[in-house]
Design a protein around this motif. Structure first.
Motif, PDB file in Angstrom:
ATOM      1  N   ALA B 142       0.870  -1.175   0.000  1.00 46.00           N
ATOM      2  CA  ALA B 142       0.000   0.000   0.000  1.00 46.00           C
ATOM      3  C   ALA B 142       0.912   1.232   0.000  1.00 46.00           C
ATOM      4  O   ALA B 142       2.058   1.145   0.432  1.00 46.00           O
ATOM      5  CB  ALA B 142      -0.915  -0.005   1.226  1.00 46.00           C
ATOM      6  N   PRO B 143       0.472   2.386  -0.518  1.00 45.49           N
ATOM      7  CA  PRO B 143      -0.864   2.604  -1.077  1.00 45.49           C
ATOM      8  C   PRO B 143      -1.096   1.789  -2.367  1.00 45.49           C
ATOM      9  O   PRO B 143      -0.163   1.545  -3.130  1.00 45.49           O
ATOM     10  CB  PRO B 143      -0.885   4.108  -1.370  1.00 45.49           C
ATOM     11  N   SER B 144      -2.348   1.393  -2.522  1.00 42.18           N
ATOM     12  CA  SER B 144      -2.737   0.638  -3.713  1.00 42.18           C
ATOM     13  C   SER B 144      -4.233   0.822  -3.910  1.00 42.18           C
ATOM     14  O   SER B 144      -4.889   1.529  -3.131  1.00 42.18           O
ATOM     15  CB  SER B 144      -2.369  -0.833  -3.541  1.00 42.18           C
ATOM     16  N   ILE B 145      -4.750   0.206  -4.944  1.00 42.83           N
ATOM     17  CA  ILE B 145      -6.168   0.429  -5.241  1.00 42.83           C
ATOM     18  C   ILE B 145      -6.803  -0.882  -5.686  1.00 42.83           C
ATOM     19  O   ILE B 145      -6.236  -1.614  -6.496  1.00 42.83           O
ATOM     20  CB  ILE B 145      -6.331   1.570  -6.278  1.00 42.83           C
ATOM     21  N   LEU B 146      -7.961  -1.166  -5.084  1.00 46.20           N
ATOM     22  CA  LEU B 146      -8.687  -2.382  -5.435  1.00 46.20           C
ATOM     23  C   LEU B 146      -9.803  -1.998  -6.407  1.00 46.20           C
ATOM     24  O   LEU B 146     -10.584  -1.090  -6.148  1.00 46.20           O
ATOM     25  CB  LEU B 146      -9.275  -3.028  -4.169  1.00 46.20           C
ATOM     26  N   LYS B 147      -9.834  -2.701  -7.536  1.00 41.39           N
ATOM     27  CA  LYS B 147     -10.837  -2.372  -8.572  1.00 41.39           C
ATOM     28  C   LYS B 147     -11.575  -3.636  -8.982  1.00 41.39           C
ATOM     29  O   LYS B 147     -10.955  -4.688  -9.136  1.00 41.39           O
ATOM     30  CB  LYS B 147     -10.145  -1.799  -9.821  1.00 41.39           C
ATOM     31  N   THR B 148     -12.882  -3.530  -9.192  1.00 41.99           N
ATOM     32  CA  THR B 148     -13.594  -4.681  -9.755  1.00 41.99           C
ATOM     33  C   THR B 148     -12.987  -4.992 -11.112  1.00 41.99           C
ATOM     34  O   THR B 148     -12.604  -4.087 -11.855  1.00 41.99           O
ATOM     35  CB  THR B 148     -15.110  -4.398  -9.957  1.00 41.99           C
ATOM     36  N   ARG B 149     -12.913  -6.296 -11.427  1.00 48.61           N
ATOM     37  CA  ARG B 149     -12.307  -6.657 -12.716  1.00 48.61           C
ATOM     38  C   ARG B 149     -13.184  -6.250 -13.882  1.00 48.61           C
ATOM     39  O   ARG B 149     -12.687  -5.929 -14.952  1.00 48.61           O
ATOM     40  CB  ARG B 149     -12.016  -8.168 -12.745  1.00 48.61           C
ATOM     41  N   ARG B 150     -14.505  -6.251 -13.672  1.00 45.39           N
ATOM     42  CA  ARG B 150     -15.428  -5.955 -14.776  1.00 45.39           C
ATOM     43  C   ARG B 150     -16.362  -4.791 -14.425  1.00 45.39           C
ATOM     44  O   ARG B 150     -16.592  -4.489 -13.272  1.00 45.39           O
ATOM     45  CB  ARG B 150     -16.268  -7.189 -15.108  1.00 45.39           C
ATOM     46  N   PHE B 151     -16.908  -4.144 -15.485  1.00 41.06           N
ATOM     47  CA  PHE B 151     -17.995  -3.158 -15.351  1.00 41.06           C
ATOM     48  C   PHE B 151     -17.642  -1.921 -14.524  1.00 41.06           C
ATOM     49  O   PHE B 151     -18.532  -1.269 -13.982  1.00 41.06           O
ATOM     50  CB  PHE B 151     -19.262  -3.801 -14.753  1.00 41.06           C
ATOM     51  N   GLY B 152     -16.392  -1.584 -14.389  1.00 36.87           N
ATOM     52  CA  GLY B 152     -16.051  -0.339 -13.713  1.00 36.87           C
ATOM     53  C   GLY B 152     -15.976   0.795 -14.726  1.00 36.87           C
ATOM     54  O   GLY B 152     -15.597   0.577 -15.870  1.00 36.87           O
ATOM     55  N   ALA B 179     -11.897  -9.023  -8.255  1.00 33.46           N
ATOM     56  CA  ALA B 179     -11.262  -7.702  -8.285  1.00 33.46           C
ATOM     57  C   ALA B 179      -9.770  -7.843  -8.565  1.00 33.46           C
ATOM     58  O   ALA B 179      -9.230  -8.957  -8.663  1.00 33.46           O
ATOM     59  CB  ALA B 179     -11.490  -6.981  -6.960  1.00 33.46           C
ATOM     60  N   LEU B 180      -9.138  -6.692  -8.708  1.00 28.31           N
ATOM     61  CA  LEU B 180      -7.701  -6.652  -8.972  1.00 28.31           C
ATOM     62  C   LEU B 180      -7.097  -5.622  -8.025  1.00 28.31           C
ATOM     63  O   LEU B 180      -7.606  -4.498  -7.919  1.00 28.31           O
ATOM     64  CB  LEU B 180      -7.488  -6.187 -10.414  1.00 28.31           C
ATOM     65  N   LEU B 181      -6.040  -6.002  -7.317  1.00 28.05           N
ATOM     66  CA  LEU B 181      -5.334  -5.016  -6.514  1.00 28.05           C
ATOM     67  C   LEU B 181      -4.189  -4.463  -7.357  1.00 28.05           C
ATOM     68  O   LEU B 181      -3.348  -5.207  -7.862  1.00 28.05           O
ATOM     69  CB  LEU B 181      -4.779  -5.625  -5.221  1.00 28.05           C
ATOM     70  N   GLU B 182      -4.207  -3.154  -7.531  1.00 26.96           N
ATOM     71  CA  GLU B 182      -3.187  -2.515  -8.370  1.00 26.96           C
ATOM     72  C   GLU B 182      -2.252  -1.688  -7.508  1.00 26.96           C
ATOM     73  O   GLU B 182      -2.698  -0.915  -6.656  1.00 26.96           O
ATOM     74  CB  GLU B 182      -3.838  -1.594  -9.415  1.00 26.96           C
ATOM     75  N   GLY B 183      -0.971  -1.822  -7.765  1.00 22.79           N
ATOM     76  CA  GLY B 183       0.026  -1.063  -7.027  1.00 22.79           C
ATOM     77  C   GLY B 183      -0.011   0.415  -7.390  1.00 22.79           C
ATOM     78  O   GLY B 183      -0.469   0.801  -8.460  1.00 22.79           O
TER      79      GLY B 183
END
Lengths: 358, 358
Positions: B142-152, B179-183
């Motif tokens: 972290a810091p990082s961001i969690l994003k849904t894999r689809r429909f965002g 979801a995907l955790l992105e650095g």
């Protein structure tokens, strides 16, 4: 912005050709809907308008229904039957107003109006009979040109007199329609001013363009036009005088001959004009949006030009050049969606973007 | 121009929002008709399209009828149900093709694809369970961001992790969706390349624009972007690599982070893109026309910019500024015809024309 039509209102447009098409697109860009009235099917404007009344101008019920379905009415051509206008006007405002239509529908009325405003026109004489014609030729002389007073466009309804001997044939060409004999003007070139007047009376003009015609049809418009600074000012002032005199609302095309004696008004068109198509790629607010802004009561764009443009009409077989034009750098192609290419038919235009305004 | 759809053909567009609206207008400019497929009524594209199938994406008969009524199918959004695409593709070509959709519909697939092409992305880890989340946080940090894999879209379906302690709340925000955790990427600014690839494989890019977001929504795009000549070349080459790898046909938006270590791909969108709206007032051929040209098999415009532009989105209450914007010199206003203004809703945009390309 008092009297401004709210976003989402519907603008009624009489006529479904390319001008109605480009007006519809401009209206959409400002968040308005459009409804066209046009007897023909699959017409250019129908492809991009919200609604299409495919009815005739003598269909009273259709005219009333059309008027009631819109918030304001404008038009893309000036030869709308008076009877239809009477019906429409009882229900919704027509912009530009009736006076501009009345004057521009008849060459005699138009030239008389312009002269009374103190603006120079070609010398002219009314011709409704063989006797009139003899008197007109003796007054105006030759070379001159005989034009039907009404319903002429793109060089149609015109006959040239190289000498007085051509008078008889020219008159036969008119087929009995009232006509006007216009004297020859020794002009160096033709320019036009696309002028607009808003609902609250402000006037804005685009830079004058220089027009080249072939066989009576506009071929190219080049901006900037060859004009001195004082000619440019004169052109704008005289256009403003016409608009103010008519209490005009909308865009008008004012065609001018440039002569050694000054500017002479050729004709006026109470609508967006072919010689203003360059504004689509040379201005932040083009003539179509300018017209819509006026008609719905929004403030006008100031007419500022950000680039030089040469507009070229694509007429009939010019469409064969389309593959090459689509590959030409800085050529913005605008097609009208007409199903059939015919000789002399305006199929589209190209704006050649020439870079920064000089 | 083998395989070029004849003028007057109909382009089917999936989705009836502002992108579909501006695609419809561009199609009309090239002489094509449009038919949109969109469940909602009175949607932005319906105002300017020829036809509107107001049907749902699970209506098989409607999908078949739609496909049969058009000559080619394109789309304005990437989250089209696969089942609908299967039905449509059995009847008409879909451009851009299925592979681009498959890849861009899922952030994991997309990032994997980009890495396999040799392009840098943020570090990422797949998160489908609480166990995955623990492993991901330990790997990415972290810091990082969690994003849904689809429909965002527009920042929706995203949760920020300031520290590892935010992991649990972030995971709850995803509501069980993969979801995907992105650095975290330490970037100076974001740019995007609007790239196009034609039916015959030629690639053309518009000049990169510099994007500023607020609350996850694009606020402004400024052209030219702050990029060195070599960064500009890199940006265009990597966009071309993506398009060629996908045998892509149409316009794609490629968002890039500019970092001291070079360009990092944020995401790709297989469609016209909000950050390409500036082209409407800066180029002879804008991104919408470019997309239509590709989809119908016409040659592409070369992407040449004739002026500098700052594009500003009009979001929600920005519409209160409309009266002032309409009076602003060199401001080209584009509204979407949406009936209701809502916070966070894109209502239109303004292109501020800054003069000659530098």
């Amino acid at each position: 912005m008092t009297d401004t039509l709210p976003l989402g209102s519907t603008i009624g447009i009489l006529g479904g050709g390319q001008l109605g098409r480009m007006l519809s697109v401009a209206a959409s860009r400002l968040g308005y809907k459009t409804c066209i009235f046009e007897p023909g099917g699959d017409c250019p404007a129908s492809h991009v308008a919200n609604y299409h009344f495919q009815k005739n101008y003598d269909d009273k019920d259709a005219l009333i229904a059309f008027a009631k379905s819109v918030d304001v009415i404008t038009y893309e051509f000036e030869n709308i039957p008076t009877s239809a206008l009477d019906i429409l006007e009882a229900h919704r405002p027509i912009r530009p107003g009736r006076e501009a239509l009345r004057i521009s529908q008849d060459r005699l009325t138009e030239k008389t109006f312009l002269n009374e405003l103190g603006l120079a026109t070609a010398p002219f004489a009314n011709v409704e009979s063989a006797e009139d014609m003899i008197a007109a030729v003796s007054e105006i002389g030759a070379p001159s040109i005989l034009k039907t007073r009404r319903f002429g466009y793109d060089g149609k309804g015109q006959a040239r007199l190289k000498s007085a001997e051509d008078a008889e044939t020219a008159l036969i060409d008119m087929a009995g329609a009232p006509a006007l004999l216009e004297g020859f003007i020794d002009f160096t070139h033709e320019v036009s001013v696309i002028a607009a007047r808003g609902l609250s009376g402000e006037v804005a003009c685009f830079d004058p363009g220089e027009n080249v015609h072939e066989a009576g049809i506009l071929r190219t418009t080049t901006v900037p036009a060859r004009l001195s600074a004082s000619q440019r000012t004169d052109a704008i002032l005289l256009a403003a005088r016409i608009l103010n005199a008519l209490d005009y609302v909308g865009v008008m095309g004012v065609e001018l001959f440039v002569t050694r004696q000054g500017l002479i008004v050729n004709e006026i068109a109470p609508r967006v004009h072919n010689s203003g198509h360059w504004t689509q790629n040379g201005c932040a607010v083009d003539q179509f949006e300018q017209h819509i802004r006026a008609v719905v009561g929004l403030p006008l764009g100031d007419g500022q030009r950000h680039g030089d443009v040469v507009m070229e009409n694509l007429i009939g077989e010019d469409m064969d050049r389309l593959p090459e034009l689509l590959k030409t750098r800085d050529a913005a192609v605008h097609l009208y969606g007409k199903a059939q290419t015919k000789p002399g038919r305006k199929m589209g235009h190209v704006n050649h973007i020439k870079g920064k305004a000089g």
